[in-house]
Write a protein that holds these residues in place. Structure first.
Motif, PDB file in Angstrom:
ATOM      1  N   ASP A  12     -22.658  16.148 -35.734  1.00  0.00           N
ATOM      2  CA  ASP A  12     -23.174  15.728 -34.433  1.00  0.00           C
ATOM      3  C   ASP A  12     -24.629  16.154 -34.218  1.00  0.00           C
ATOM      4  O   ASP A  12     -25.154  16.045 -33.114  1.00  0.00           O
ATOM      5  CB  ASP A  12     -22.304  16.277 -33.309  1.00  0.00           C
ATOM      6  CG  ASP A  12     -22.336  17.804 -33.249  1.00  0.00           C
ATOM      7  OD1 ASP A  12     -22.738  18.434 -34.230  1.00  0.00           O
ATOM      8  OD2 ASP A  12     -21.941  18.346 -32.205  1.00  0.00           O
ATOM      9  N   ALA A  13     -25.287  16.637 -35.261  1.00  0.00           N
ATOM     10  CA  ALA A  13     -26.671  17.086 -35.123  1.00  0.00           C
ATOM     11  C   ALA A  13     -27.609  15.887 -34.941  1.00  0.00           C
ATOM     12  O   ALA A  13     -27.407  14.825 -35.519  1.00  0.00           O
ATOM     13  CB  ALA A  13     -27.085  17.877 -36.354  1.00  0.00           C
ATOM     14  N   LEU A  14     -28.619  16.087 -34.103  1.00  0.00           N
ATOM     15  CA  LEU A  14     -29.592  15.023 -33.886  1.00  0.00           C
ATOM     16  C   LEU A  14     -30.621  15.024 -35.005  1.00  0.00           C
ATOM     17  O   LEU A  14     -30.994  16.094 -35.511  1.00  0.00           O
ATOM     18  CB  LEU A  14     -30.298  15.232 -32.550  1.00  0.00           C
ATOM     19  CG  LEU A  14     -29.398  15.182 -31.323  1.00  0.00           C
ATOM     20  CD1 LEU A  14     -30.188  15.571 -30.081  1.00  0.00           C
ATOM     21  CD2 LEU A  14     -28.802  13.812 -31.164  1.00  0.00           C
ATOM     22  N   PRO A  15     -31.086  13.882 -35.415  1.00  0.00           N
ATOM     23  CA  PRO A  15     -32.102  13.849 -36.464  1.00  0.00           C
ATOM     24  C   PRO A  15     -33.413  14.461 -35.964  1.00  0.00           C
ATOM     25  O   PRO A  15     -33.763  14.323 -34.787  1.00  0.00           O
ATOM     26  CB  PRO A  15     -32.284  12.365 -36.771  1.00  0.00           C
ATOM     27  CG  PRO A  15     -31.481  11.626 -35.781  1.00  0.00           C
ATOM     28  CD  PRO A  15     -30.673  12.572 -34.985  1.00  0.00           C
ATOM     29  N   THR A  18     -37.469  12.756 -34.113  1.00  0.00           N
ATOM     30  CA  THR A  18     -37.102  11.489 -33.503  1.00  0.00           C
ATOM     31  C   THR A  18     -37.570  11.504 -32.056  1.00  0.00           C
ATOM     32  O   THR A  18     -37.442  12.508 -31.369  1.00  0.00           O
ATOM     33  CB  THR A  18     -35.574  11.274 -33.549  1.00  0.00           C
ATOM     34  OG1 THR A  18     -35.156  11.345 -34.910  1.00  0.00           O
ATOM     35  CG2 THR A  18     -35.189   9.938 -32.971  1.00  0.00           C
ATOM     36  N   ASP A  19     -38.093  10.413 -31.601  1.00  0.00           N
ATOM     37  CA  ASP A  19     -38.596  10.302 -30.246  1.00  0.00           C
ATOM     38  C   ASP A  19     -37.464   9.816 -29.337  1.00  0.00           C
ATOM     39  O   ASP A  19     -37.028   8.669 -29.451  1.00  0.00           O
ATOM     40  CB  ASP A  19     -39.768   9.316 -30.208  1.00  0.00           C
ATOM     41  CG  ASP A  19     -40.398   9.232 -28.833  1.00  0.00           C
ATOM     42  OD1 ASP A  19     -40.282  10.203 -28.059  1.00  0.00           O
ATOM     43  OD2 ASP A  19     -41.014   8.198 -28.541  1.00  0.00           O
ATOM     44  N   TYR A  20     -36.969  10.695 -28.486  1.00  0.00           N
ATOM     45  CA  TYR A  20     -35.924  10.322 -27.533  1.00  0.00           C
ATOM     46  C   TYR A  20     -36.577  10.049 -26.186  1.00  0.00           C
ATOM     47  O   TYR A  20     -37.170  10.921 -25.583  1.00  0.00           O
ATOM     48  CB  TYR A  20     -34.884  11.439 -27.398  1.00  0.00           C
ATOM     49  CG  TYR A  20     -34.094  11.629 -28.654  1.00  0.00           C
ATOM     50  CD1 TYR A  20     -33.031  10.788 -28.948  1.00  0.00           C
ATOM     51  CD2 TYR A  20     -34.423  12.623 -29.556  1.00  0.00           C
ATOM     52  CE1 TYR A  20     -32.317  10.945 -30.112  1.00  0.00           C
ATOM     53  CE2 TYR A  20     -33.716  12.784 -30.720  1.00  0.00           C
ATOM     54  CZ  TYR A  20     -32.657  11.943 -30.998  1.00  0.00           C
ATOM     55  OH  TYR A  20     -31.950  12.096 -32.147  1.00  0.00           O
TER      56      TYR A  20
END
Length: 98
Positions: A12-15, A18-20
């Motif tokens: 479940d880790a976010l890359p 990355t522009d959120y």
């Protein structure tokens, strides 16, 4: 002594890098400017359930504290008698879905 094995990546880790974007929803231009106490998408039933719970609390207040008759409360909120009874039940047992 051998080197420790690298830890596996969490599923479940976010890359990284990355522009959120905080684009909000139809209620607010961004999540940080949202007037709701909790995100509408985090609740089962969404915004409708949130609004319904406030309405149900107002119905319970009218019936129990102000001692208004069910027919008068139903007319005030534009509901049927049966819907008023459902709202009262949801207030009494908040964990149950209907």
């Amino acid at each position: 002594m051998s080197e420790p094995l690298p830890r596996p990546a969490r599923c479940d880790a976010l890359p990284e890098h990355t522009d959120y974007r905080d684009t909000g929803c139809d209620l607010a231009p961004s999540c940080l400017a949202c007037p709701l106490p909790q995100c509408r998408y985090d609740l089962p039933g969404g915004l409708a359930a949130m609004l319904r719970s406030r309405r149900d609390a107002a119905i319970a207040d009218a019936v129990r504290r102000r001692h208004l008759p069910i027919d008068d409360v139903a007319e005030m909120f534009g509901l049927s008698r049966r819907s008023v009874f459902r709202a009262l039940r949801r207030v009494e047992r908040p964990g149950r879905q209907q």
